[in-house]
Motif scaffolding. Structure first.
Motif, PDB file in Angstrom:
ATOM      1  N   ASP A 150       0.839  -1.189   0.000  1.00 29.70           N
ATOM      2  CA  ASP A 150       0.000   0.000   0.000  1.00 29.70           C
ATOM      3  C   ASP A 150       0.877   1.243   0.000  1.00 29.70           C
ATOM      4  OD1 ASP A 150      -1.599   2.145   0.503  1.00 29.70           O
ATOM      5  OD2 ASP A 150      -2.590   1.291   2.250  1.00 29.70           O
ATOM      6  N   LEU A 151       1.128   1.774  -1.177  1.00 27.82           N
ATOM      7  CA  LEU A 151       2.025   2.933  -1.262  1.00 27.82           C
ATOM      8  C   LEU A 151       1.243   4.231  -1.218  1.00 27.82           C
ATOM      9  CD1 LEU A 151       4.557   1.647  -3.907  1.00 27.82           C
ATOM     10  CD2 LEU A 151       4.450   1.253  -1.436  1.00 27.82           C
ATOM     11  N   ARG A 152      -0.077   4.105  -1.216  1.00 29.42           N
ATOM     12  CA  ARG A 152      -0.879   5.311  -1.172  1.00 29.42           C
ATOM     13  C   ARG A 152      -1.006   5.821   0.266  1.00 29.42           C
ATOM     14  NH1 ARG A 152      -6.642   6.929  -3.522  1.00 29.42           N
ATOM     15  NH2 ARG A 152      -6.641   8.951  -2.468  1.00 29.42           N
ATOM     16  N   TYR A 153      -1.366   4.932   1.177  1.00 26.71           N
ATOM     17  CA  TYR A 153      -1.578   5.357   2.560  1.00 26.71           C
ATOM     18  C   TYR A 153      -0.398   5.015   3.466  1.00 26.71           C
ATOM     19  CZ  TYR A 153      -6.344   5.721   0.871  1.00 26.71           C
ATOM     20  OH  TYR A 153      -7.461   6.052   0.139  1.00 26.71           O
ATOM     21  N   ASN A 186      -3.883  -1.806  -7.646  1.00 32.43           N
ATOM     22  CA  ASN A 186      -4.603  -0.703  -8.281  1.00 32.43           C
ATOM     23  C   ASN A 186      -5.240   0.187  -7.243  1.00 32.43           C
ATOM     24  OD1 ASN A 186      -4.295  -0.737 -10.979  1.00 32.43           O
ATOM     25  ND2 ASN A 186      -5.919  -2.277 -11.319  1.00 32.43           N
ATOM     26  N   GLY A 187      -5.033   1.488  -7.416  1.00 31.21           N
ATOM     27  CA  GLY A 187      -5.655   2.433  -6.483  1.00 31.21           C
ATOM     28  C   GLY A 187      -4.810   2.699  -5.255  1.00 31.21           C
ATOM     29  N   LEU A 188      -3.761   1.899  -5.040  1.00 30.55           N
ATOM     30  CA  LEU A 188      -2.909   2.127  -3.867  1.00 30.55           C
ATOM     31  C   LEU A 188      -1.497   2.527  -4.292  1.00 30.55           C
ATOM     32  CD1 LEU A 188      -4.085  -0.766  -1.467  1.00 30.55           C
ATOM     33  CD2 LEU A 188      -4.814   1.623  -1.509  1.00 30.55           C
ATOM     34  N   GLU A 189      -1.393   3.182  -5.442  1.00 25.53           N
ATOM     35  CA  GLU A 189      -0.095   3.636  -5.941  1.00 25.53           C
ATOM     36  C   GLU A 189       0.416   4.824  -5.121  1.00 25.53           C
ATOM     37  OE1 GLU A 189      -2.801   3.469  -7.942  1.00 25.53           O
ATOM     38  OE2 GLU A 189      -2.358   1.899  -9.429  1.00 25.53           O
ATOM     39  N   LEU A 190       1.694   5.090  -5.261  1.00 24.54           N
ATOM     40  CA  LEU A 190       2.318   6.268  -4.643  1.00 24.54           C
ATOM     41  C   LEU A 190       1.523   7.518  -5.050  1.00 24.54           C
ATOM     42  CD1 LEU A 190       5.015   6.097  -3.056  1.00 24.54           C
ATOM     43  CD2 LEU A 190       6.178   6.873  -5.129  1.00 24.54           C
ATOM     44  N   VAL A 248       8.530  -4.074   2.277  1.00 24.31           N
ATOM     45  CA  VAL A 248       7.157  -4.553   2.149  1.00 24.31           C
ATOM     46  C   VAL A 248       6.279  -3.851   3.185  1.00 24.31           C
ATOM     47  CG1 VAL A 248       5.709  -6.621   2.093  1.00 24.31           C
ATOM     48  CG2 VAL A 248       8.156  -6.795   1.552  1.00 24.31           C
ATOM     49  N   THR A 249       5.127  -3.347   2.754  1.00 30.66           N
ATOM     50  CA  THR A 249       4.245  -2.707   3.735  1.00 30.66           C
ATOM     51  C   THR A 249       2.913  -3.429   3.777  1.00 30.66           C
ATOM     52  OG1 THR A 249       3.300  -1.183   2.133  1.00 30.66           O
ATOM     53  CG2 THR A 249       5.245  -0.426   3.324  1.00 30.66           C
ATOM     54  N   ARG A 250       2.211  -3.213   4.830  1.00 29.69           N
ATOM     55  CA  ARG A 250       0.943  -3.890   5.052  1.00 29.69           C
ATOM     56  C   ARG A 250      -0.143  -3.295   4.163  1.00 29.69           C
ATOM     57  NH1 ARG A 250      -2.488  -3.928   9.865  1.00 29.69           N
ATOM     58  NH2 ARG A 250      -1.266  -2.180  10.608  1.00 29.69           N
ATOM     59  N   VAL A 251      -0.938  -4.179   3.584  1.00 29.67           N
ATOM     60  CA  VAL A 251      -2.102  -3.738   2.828  1.00 29.67           C
ATOM     61  C   VAL A 251      -3.295  -3.987   3.728  1.00 29.67           C
ATOM     62  CG1 VAL A 251      -3.523  -4.149   0.793  1.00 29.67           C
ATOM     63  CG2 VAL A 251      -1.045  -4.335   0.637  1.00 29.67           C
ATOM     64  N   GLN A 252      -4.002  -2.905   4.077  1.00 32.39           N
ATOM     65  CA  GLN A 252      -5.067  -3.081   5.047  1.00 32.39           C
ATOM     66  C   GLN A 252      -6.344  -3.588   4.428  1.00 32.39           C
ATOM     67  OE1 GLN A 252      -4.254   0.755   6.717  1.00 32.39           O
ATOM     68  NE2 GLN A 252      -4.185  -0.115   8.777  1.00 32.39           N
ATOM     69  N   ARG A 253      -6.942  -4.518   5.119  1.00 35.20           N
ATOM     70  CA  ARG A 253      -8.187  -5.140   4.723  1.00 35.20           C
ATOM     71  C   ARG A 253      -9.249  -4.069   4.404  1.00 35.20           C
ATOM     72  NH1 ARG A 253     -12.118  -6.110   3.362  1.00 35.20           N
ATOM     73  NH2 ARG A 253     -13.762  -7.556   3.894  1.00 35.20           N
ATOM     74  N   GLU A 254      -9.260  -2.992   5.195  1.00 37.13           N
ATOM     75  CA  GLU A 254     -10.290  -1.935   5.046  1.00 37.13           C
ATOM     76  C   GLU A 254     -10.216  -1.211   3.708  1.00 37.13           C
ATOM     77  OE1 GLU A 254      -8.356  -2.909   7.923  1.00 37.13           O
ATOM     78  OE2 GLU A 254      -7.956  -0.804   8.397  1.00 37.13           O
ATOM     79  N   ARG A 255      -9.072  -1.340   3.017  1.00 36.55           N
ATOM     80  CA  ARG A 255      -8.947  -0.621   1.745  1.00 36.55           C
ATOM     81  C   ARG A 255      -9.708  -1.304   0.614  1.00 36.55           C
ATOM     82  NH1 ARG A 255      -7.185   3.604   4.305  1.00 36.55           N
ATOM     83  NH2 ARG A 255      -5.169   3.367   5.302  1.00 36.55           N
ATOM     84  N   ALA A 273     -12.822 -11.133  -0.682  1.00 36.00           N
ATOM     85  CA  ALA A 273     -12.288 -11.836  -1.847  1.00 36.00           C
ATOM     86  C   ALA A 273     -11.249 -10.986  -2.583  1.00 36.00           C
ATOM     87  CB  ALA A 273     -13.420 -12.214  -2.793  1.00 36.00           C
ATOM     88  N   SER A 274     -11.585  -9.708  -2.819  1.00 34.61           N
ATOM     89  CA  SER A 274     -10.622  -8.877  -3.559  1.00 34.61           C
ATOM     90  C   SER A 274      -9.383  -8.610  -2.716  1.00 34.61           C
ATOM     91  CB  SER A 274     -11.263  -7.580  -4.063  1.00 34.61           C
ATOM     92  OG  SER A 274     -11.906  -6.908  -3.030  1.00 34.61           O
ATOM     93  N   TYR A 275      -9.565  -8.563  -1.396  1.00 31.93           N
ATOM     94  CA  TYR A 275      -8.426  -8.389  -0.523  1.00 31.93           C
ATOM     95  C   TYR A 275      -7.482  -9.585  -0.634  1.00 31.93           C
ATOM     96  CZ  TYR A 275      -5.818  -8.549   3.899  1.00 31.93           C
ATOM     97  OH  TYR A 275      -4.833  -8.661   4.843  1.00 31.93           O
ATOM     98  N   PHE A 276      -8.042 -10.789  -0.579  1.00 27.29           N
ATOM     99  CA  PHE A 276      -7.188 -11.974  -0.666  1.00 27.29           C
ATOM    100  C   PHE A 276      -6.517 -12.110  -2.022  1.00 27.29           C
ATOM    101  CE2 PHE A 276      -9.331 -13.499   3.247  1.00 27.29           C
ATOM    102  CZ  PHE A 276      -8.163 -13.674   3.976  1.00 27.29           C
ATOM    103  N   ASN A 277      -7.252 -11.723  -3.052  1.00 26.43           N
ATOM    104  CA  ASN A 277      -6.678 -11.703  -4.394  1.00 26.43           C
ATOM    105  C   ASN A 277      -5.394 -10.897  -4.425  1.00 26.43           C
ATOM    106  OD1 ASN A 277      -7.596 -13.028  -6.583  1.00 26.43           O
ATOM    107  ND2 ASN A 277      -9.424 -11.728  -6.783  1.00 26.43           N
ATOM    108  N   VAL A 278      -5.510  -9.688  -3.882  1.00 24.16           N
ATOM    109  CA  VAL A 278      -4.387  -8.769  -3.895  1.00 24.16           C
ATOM    110  C   VAL A 278      -3.257  -9.284  -3.013  1.00 24.16           C
ATOM    111  CG1 VAL A 278      -3.666  -6.506  -3.049  1.00 24.16           C
ATOM    112  CG2 VAL A 278      -5.603  -6.705  -4.596  1.00 24.16           C
ATOM    113  N   THR A 279      -3.586  -9.660  -1.769  1.00 24.97           N
ATOM    114  CA  THR A 279      -2.504 -10.068  -0.874  1.00 24.97           C
ATOM    115  C   THR A 279      -1.778 -11.299  -1.398  1.00 24.97           C
ATOM    116  OG1 THR A 279      -4.182 -11.115   0.501  1.00 24.97           O
ATOM    117  CG2 THR A 279      -3.250  -9.049   1.297  1.00 24.97           C
TER     118      THR A 279
END
Ligand SMILES: Nc1ncnc2c1ncn2[C@@H]1O[C@H](COP(=O)(O)OP(=O)(O)O)[C@@H](O)[C@H]1O
Ligand SMILES: [Mg+2]
Ligand SMILES: [Zn+2]
Lengths: 338, 157
Positions: free
Chosen positions: A195-198, A222-226, A259-266, A271-277
């Protein structure tokens, strides 16, 4: 708008706070001047308050502390107040460990709801009061800019331990310290993953690394870019930023994998969270193409971003990184309290 | 040959004042923001006249604000630069323009502008005023580091 920058001596933050460059080293430091005594108080609010010499000096100090097995009586009898208006056990414990190892002690506000802030007192008042009890204040607060405000009202040094989505300079310093243990920071290729956005740790690290002519590789969902503003700022400072689609694309090119944490809330659903992680997960298989000296860092706590099987590989440095929080924070305390 | 440019229209719109300030050459449409940025409201004392979209000599539209019995401080004048850097300030004493000056963009702006970041400490009940550093790209919040790069006027308090 017309540029009105004064590079050498400019009033930057507050009438009482001045960024000044000292001597020939171009050291940037934030002081607030106590009008009565003319005494200077040093604060550490943002990694951007440091220039490269300032960072190097602090990391050298941390290294010296490490060599001395992390104990000294440099701050014997000094009292540190830890004001955490937001839970963060690790950062708080490592600051408390740091002051204890320097011979000082800690004053802390039990739980957040027990403190008068919850009763509606302003942060300014809390700080005015607490700075009468302690020799320095470490603050974590949910609002951005809270630590700057604290520095404005404090008569003792303030260290920012995280202000909302804002700054967290001790994390950046310990990240840099961990990199420096393995390789010279100058000119490294580093990948920021997740998660490079937040992710504020990634942001501050990237800004600091722009002082070391590092090259930045990014991979993010997608959507979590710098954020574009940060990317522009980094490019302006001369940093090359190379976005990639997958970790595979960059793994053989980089020296550091951050490596940074990708938060579930994003994400809209699980399903889409698990896809990404799962597609950004660091595994021993992914690391087979890595450079031998590549190190994997993570600000912790990790969830699924790093496969536990990676822990046993020589690349894994995240626990070392977390341990480094103590000597680095000791160096920070010495810098402002001595 | 006085009042060749706008003066004729303007004269119709706005009476001459004995003492006070005329803020001239305000970018067309910005007069109300100038008034706002000076903190003038219905409850303050000044007698105020505003002319907007007046035809100017170079055919561009300009606004004019006239304030009776008030001379602006340097700091107040500089705030105007934020929204209308070409404005000119004319101090009027006994019906005559006794002083004429341009505006200058300030280094630091306190109060006046609200930080657009809802998470910023300056948007809480703390006893501070908002504080921005003027940089080439816009206004930089000294508290939270956000930048205001466009639509400054909608962030005026
Ligand atoms: N006594 C006055 N009352 C109101 N407005 C005035 C007065 N004297 C001058 N002005 C206005 O102030 C501005 C500047 O005046 P002046 O210096 O005479 O003209 P200019 O800058 O256009 O050459 C003009 O908009 C003019 O109409
Ligand atoms: Mg004129
Ligand atoms: Zn702000």
């Amino acid at each position: 708008m017309k540029s009105q920058h004064h590079l050498n001596f400019r009033v930057r933050l507050f009438q009482c706070q001045i960024v000044c460059e000292i001597g020939n080293y171009g050291r940037k430091e934030i002081y607030s001047y106590n009008e009565a005594g003319g005494m200077r108080t040093r604060h550490i609010i943002s990694i951007k308050d440091f220039d490269r010499d300032g960072i190097d000096r602090l990391l050298d100090q941390a290294e010296e502390i490490d060599r001395e097995h992390g104990r000294s009586d440099a701050l014997n009898g000094k009292i540190l107040a830890t004001l955490f208006f937001e839970p963060s056990t690790r950062t708080r414990m490592s600051f408390e460990s740091a002051i204890a190892r320097l011979g000082g002690s800690t004053l802390s506000v039990g739980s957040v709801d027990a403190c008068s802030m919850a009763k509606g007192e302003t942060l300014a008042d809390t700080i005015r009061v607490v700075s009468g009890y302690a020799d320095a204040i470490v603050i974590r607060h949910p609002k951005e800019g809270a630590a700057r405000l604290a520095a404005e009202f404090s008569t003792v040094p303030v260290i920012n331990a995280g202000d909302g989505a804002g700054q967290h300079p001790s994390q950046t310093l310990l990240d840099l310290y961990t990199i420096r243990q393995s390789m010279p920071i100058e000119g490294i290729d580093i990948a920021l993953v997740g998660d490079l956005r937040y992710g504020r740790t990634a942001h501050s690290l990237a800004s600091a690394l722009s002082l070391y002519r590092a090259r930045l590789h990014t991979v993010s969902p997608n959507g979590l870019e710098l954020p574009e503003t940060l990317a522009a700022e980094l490019r302006e400072s001369g940093m090359e930023i190379i976005p990639h689609d997958t970790i595979d694309d960059l793994i053989s090119d980089v020296d550091v994998l951050y490596v940074t944490r990708v938060q579930r809330e994003r994400f809209p659903d699980t399903a889409s969270y698990f896809n990404v992680t799962s597609s950004y997960r660091i595994t021993p298989e992914i690391l087979t193409n890595a450079k031998k000296h590549l190190i994997v860092l993570h600000p912790l706590p990790r969830v699924d971003e790093i496969d536990p099987r990676v822990d046993d590989l020589p690349h894994a440095r995240y626990f070392e990184q977390s341990r480094n929080g103590v000597p680095v924070r000791m160096a920070m305390l010495m810098e402002v309290m001595r | 040959m006085k009042n060749q440019e706008t003066g004729d229209n303007e004269g119709l719109l706005v009476r001459r004042i004995k003492n006070g300030t005329v803020i001239d050459h305000i970018d067309g449409g910005e007069a109300l923001n100038v008034v706002k940025i000076l903190g003038i409201t219905g409850t303050t004392q000044e007698a105020l006249s505003i002319a907007t979209n007046v035809q100017s000599r170079n055919m561009e539209r300009k606004d004019i604000v006239k304030l009776t019995n008030r001379e602006l401080s340097k700091e107040e004048v500089n705030r105007i630069a934020l929204i209308s850097p070409r404005a000119t300030i004319n101090i009027i004493r006994n019906f005559k323009v006794v002083e004429k000056k341009g505006v200058e963009i300030p280094h630091l702006i306190e109060g006046i502008v609200r930080c657009p970041n809802p998470g910023c400490i300056s948007n809480t009940n703390e006893p501070i005023r908002s504080r921005f550093e003027v940089v080439p790209k816009g206004l930089h919040c000294c508290y939270c580091d956000w930048m205001i790069t466009k639509d400054l006027t909608s962030n005026i308090i």
